[in-house]
Design a protein around this motif. Sequence first.
Motif, PDB file in Angstrom:
ATOM      1  N   ARG A 111       0.825  -1.207   0.000  1.00 57.08           N
ATOM      2  CA  ARG A 111       0.000   0.000   0.000  1.00 57.08           C
ATOM      3  C   ARG A 111       0.854   1.250   0.000  1.00 57.08           C
ATOM      4  NH1 ARG A 111      -3.316   2.610   5.034  1.00 57.08           N
ATOM      5  NH2 ARG A 111      -4.069   4.435   3.918  1.00 57.08           N
ATOM      6  N   GLY A 112       1.877   1.274   0.878  1.00 54.91           N
ATOM      7  CA  GLY A 112       2.711   2.466   0.977  1.00 54.91           C
ATOM      8  C   GLY A 112       3.516   2.741  -0.272  1.00 54.91           C
ATOM      9  N   GLU A 113       3.797   1.695  -1.056  1.00 51.13           N
ATOM     10  CA  GLU A 113       4.617   1.849  -2.244  1.00 51.13           C
ATOM     11  C   GLU A 113       3.789   2.177  -3.486  1.00 51.13           C
ATOM     12  OE1 GLU A 113       5.016  -0.927  -0.154  1.00 51.13           O
ATOM     13  OE2 GLU A 113       6.582   0.217   0.875  1.00 51.13           O
ATOM     14  N   TYR A 114       2.474   2.042  -3.399  1.00 45.69           N
ATOM     15  CA  TYR A 114       1.639   2.296  -4.575  1.00 45.69           C
ATOM     16  C   TYR A 114       1.743   3.758  -4.955  1.00 45.69           C
ATOM     17  CZ  TYR A 114      -2.421   2.179  -7.702  1.00 45.69           C
ATOM     18  OH  TYR A 114      -3.245   2.264  -8.801  1.00 45.69           O
ATOM     19  N   ALA A 115       2.164   4.002  -6.187  1.00 43.69           N
ATOM     20  CA  ALA A 115       2.431   5.376  -6.613  1.00 43.69           C
ATOM     21  C   ALA A 115       1.853   5.619  -8.004  1.00 43.69           C
ATOM     22  CB  ALA A 115       3.933   5.656  -6.591  1.00 43.69           C
ATOM     23  N   PRO A 116       0.522   5.712  -8.125  1.00 37.38           N
ATOM     24  CA  PRO A 116      -0.063   6.009  -9.430  1.00 37.38           C
ATOM     25  C   PRO A 116       0.430   7.357  -9.942  1.00 37.38           C
ATOM     26  CG  PRO A 116      -1.684   6.317  -7.690  1.00 37.38           C
ATOM     27  CD  PRO A 116      -0.490   5.673  -7.060  1.00 37.38           C
ATOM     28  N   ASP A 117       0.677   7.423 -11.242  1.00 36.72           N
ATOM     29  CA  ASP A 117       1.184   8.672 -11.805  1.00 36.72           C
ATOM     30  C   ASP A 117       0.379   9.127 -13.019  1.00 36.72           C
ATOM     31  OD1 ASP A 117       2.041   6.562 -13.382  1.00 36.72           O
ATOM     32  OD2 ASP A 117       4.045   7.367 -13.728  1.00 36.72           O
ATOM     33  N   THR A 118      -0.720   8.424 -13.297  1.00 34.03           N
ATOM     34  CA  THR A 118      -1.604   8.881 -14.364  1.00 34.03           C
ATOM     35  C   THR A 118      -3.036   8.522 -14.021  1.00 34.03           C
ATOM     36  OG1 THR A 118      -1.952   8.909 -16.770  1.00 34.03           O
ATOM     37  CG2 THR A 118      -1.539   6.775 -15.779  1.00 34.03           C
ATOM     38  N   ALA A 119      -3.959   9.315 -14.531  1.00 35.28           N
ATOM     39  CA  ALA A 119      -5.387   9.029 -14.423  1.00 35.28           C
ATOM     40  C   ALA A 119      -6.001   9.171 -15.804  1.00 35.28           C
ATOM     41  CB  ALA A 119      -6.070   9.979 -13.442  1.00 35.28           C
ATOM     42  N   LEU A 120      -6.757   8.163 -16.215  1.00 37.15           N
ATOM     43  CA  LEU A 120      -7.568   8.245 -17.422  1.00 37.15           C
ATOM     44  C   LEU A 120      -9.005   8.473 -16.984  1.00 37.15           C
ATOM     45  CD1 LEU A 120      -4.999   6.865 -18.599  1.00 37.15           C
ATOM     46  CD2 LEU A 120      -6.522   5.655 -20.153  1.00 37.15           C
ATOM     47  N   VAL A 121      -9.586   9.556 -17.451  1.00 36.68           N
ATOM     48  CA  VAL A 121     -10.967   9.893 -17.121  1.00 36.68           C
ATOM     49  C   VAL A 121     -11.812   9.646 -18.363  1.00 36.68           C
ATOM     50  CG1 VAL A 121     -12.543  11.682 -16.330  1.00 36.68           C
ATOM     51  CG2 VAL A 121     -10.182  11.642 -15.473  1.00 36.68           C
ATOM     52  N   ASN A 122     -12.731   8.705 -18.263  1.00 38.91           N
ATOM     53  CA  ASN A 122     -13.637   8.403 -19.367  1.00 38.91           C
ATOM     54  C   ASN A 122     -15.035   8.883 -19.026  1.00 38.91           C
ATOM     55  OD1 ASN A 122     -11.819   7.087 -21.119  1.00 38.91           O
ATOM     56  ND2 ASN A 122     -12.015   5.183 -19.972  1.00 38.91           N
ATOM     57  N   PHE A 123     -15.658   9.599 -19.978  1.00 42.09           N
ATOM     58  CA  PHE A 123     -17.035  10.039 -19.805  1.00 42.09           C
ATOM     59  C   PHE A 123     -17.940   9.248 -20.746  1.00 42.09           C
ATOM     60  CE2 PHE A 123     -20.626  12.622 -21.259  1.00 42.09           C
ATOM     61  CZ  PHE A 123     -21.299  12.754 -20.050  1.00 42.09           C
TER      62      PHE A 123
END
Length: 220
Positions: A111-123
């Motif tokens: 958990r502590g290492e999880y480092a998301p660096d992008t988000a895809l937003v779909n509508f």
Amino acid sequence: MTAELFPRERVEVAPGAVHVPDWLSPARQRALVASCREWARGPVPIRHTRLPGGGVMSVMTVCVGWHWQPYRYSRTADDVNGARVAGFPHCLAELGREALAAAYGGTAAGRGEYAPDTALVNFYDGDARMGMHQDKDERSGAPVVSLSIGDTCVFRFGNTEGRGRPYTDVELLSGDLFVFGGASRFAYHGVPRVMPGTADPALGLAGRLNITLRETGLSD
């Protein structure tokens, strides 16, 4: 009323694939809707992605952190307007770590290492769909965190071998969390149906937003 009388429970749909209903509070949902509207304005505006074969996706997409185009990531949106994509907010990384803890347990490994660096937003409007596909353009095998806001959809979660059966159809409502990692990280999945008009009017949103947080494994 039904959801209030019979609360939906956390379900492990497949090994490493977990559905956590009603995870986002109404206030958090409204805040994310406001953020998505800002991102949709640019610097890279929301658009229907054109596929290499000439087809156009029915969902509209905007990205932060890294820009996704089939089938790669870049810092600039060379297939849209050439602008540098908006930066990835620290608050989304924190949200991703909270989501992993909710899905896998408060002491979730990594958990502590999880480092998301992008988000895809779909509508999704009422006619939009998403065909069965794998999220495999990342160099990291870290879990994908998926957040649903707005209209209810049918989310089809399949297997890692192909687009066909076996698969499980899950109704995702506004505020629901779905995380898939581990043995299910590269499972095929899609959205065959959206149910228009099912969102809470207080959201001020007509349609469905899906925000997926990912680790790309890339560096500048």
